[in-house]
Scaffold this active site. Sequence first.
Site: not given
Length: 395
Positions: A177-178
């Site tokens: 997700v980062d």
Amino acid sequence: MSEACERIPGTGALDGVVVVDFSRVLAGPYATMMLGDFGAEVIKIERPGTGDDTRAWGPPYDSSGVATYFNSVNRNKRSLVLDLTDPDDRDHARSLVAGADIVVENFRPGTMEKLGLGYEDLRAIRPDVIYCSITGFGHDGGAGLPGYDLLVQAVGGLMSVTGTEPGDPTKAGVALVDVLAGLHALSGILAALAHRDRTGVGQRVDTNLFSVLLSSMVNQASGYLGAGAVPQMMGNRHPSIAPYQTFDTADRPIAVAVGNDKQFRAFASAIGEPELADNPRFRTNPERVAHRDELCAIIETALKNHGADHWYAALTAASVPAGPINDLSEAFAFARELGLEATVAVPGTSTPQVANPITLSATPVTYRSGPPRLDADSLDEGDLTPSGTPVAARP
């Protein structure tokens, strides 16, 4: 300024663009590293003593003793230590922004405003600045929530569809997700740059990990919104395609990605079960999904006759998407076999780095400097502002 961090002029797509990077850990630094690869000058602002959190995220460490996590997202940057709670250092930060094009930050919402470094504050200094904020859950109801990748994977639904069976939710093997948030931030910044080139007007760019994940759930999210289908974990199976999963062979698993009926006919023939393609239970993809368990049992039996390498060769020859489950060492070796330049030697680094995956024919990416040591461009050492004018030493 240290030789390792001295900027080498080039012809990158973003040559001449200056970025003041207040971000740390992964999403922001990934975005700013990409900007640096494209030719921008990136000045990484780090806190005194420890710098970016990921400088301490080890092992593993490279041969110079630097955490490889930090190395992964911080090449093509200069490091400048500033204590943003100190008024003089905040003034130095503002002087940098006055000569910059882009500001990137990923503090908790409200932090930069409290420091006098929010968008409105810095727009007063540089009216056409592009100011990118990356948060965990936005600026409103989720402002107080910590934006850690694992937390977002959990509450954002990704872990609910990742794992071998219900009751065993599993995170992705990297902070996915980062990385996705960094790429979304990058696309927003580039869009804002294009707008500024046309109009001369800067703007604020906002994104958050939670919204990025919901967007990145693509077909799973669409299935819920459009049909009320709440997806569940299915291991390596696909909810809408079959066979599209991993299968055991005589030695190790292999991934098979049959995306259409033509591929399924070729697949059935290659594994010695050509009659499957004309079986009414398996003739079309919706039928194969409806009778997935029966189909998979037949495939498993057939694939146990040979090892993964045999099936990879046979299925690839039949134009059926398939491949063994490689570890990273095997993955990089496979890239070399394919003639892909997956690694690159970067000046000032003791170990190779993963190459930027984007190829530009007219303005190729450049690798000018490795991840900087902490405070490599200390103002106390007579550093220069982006415009090249001397900065007065700190008192």
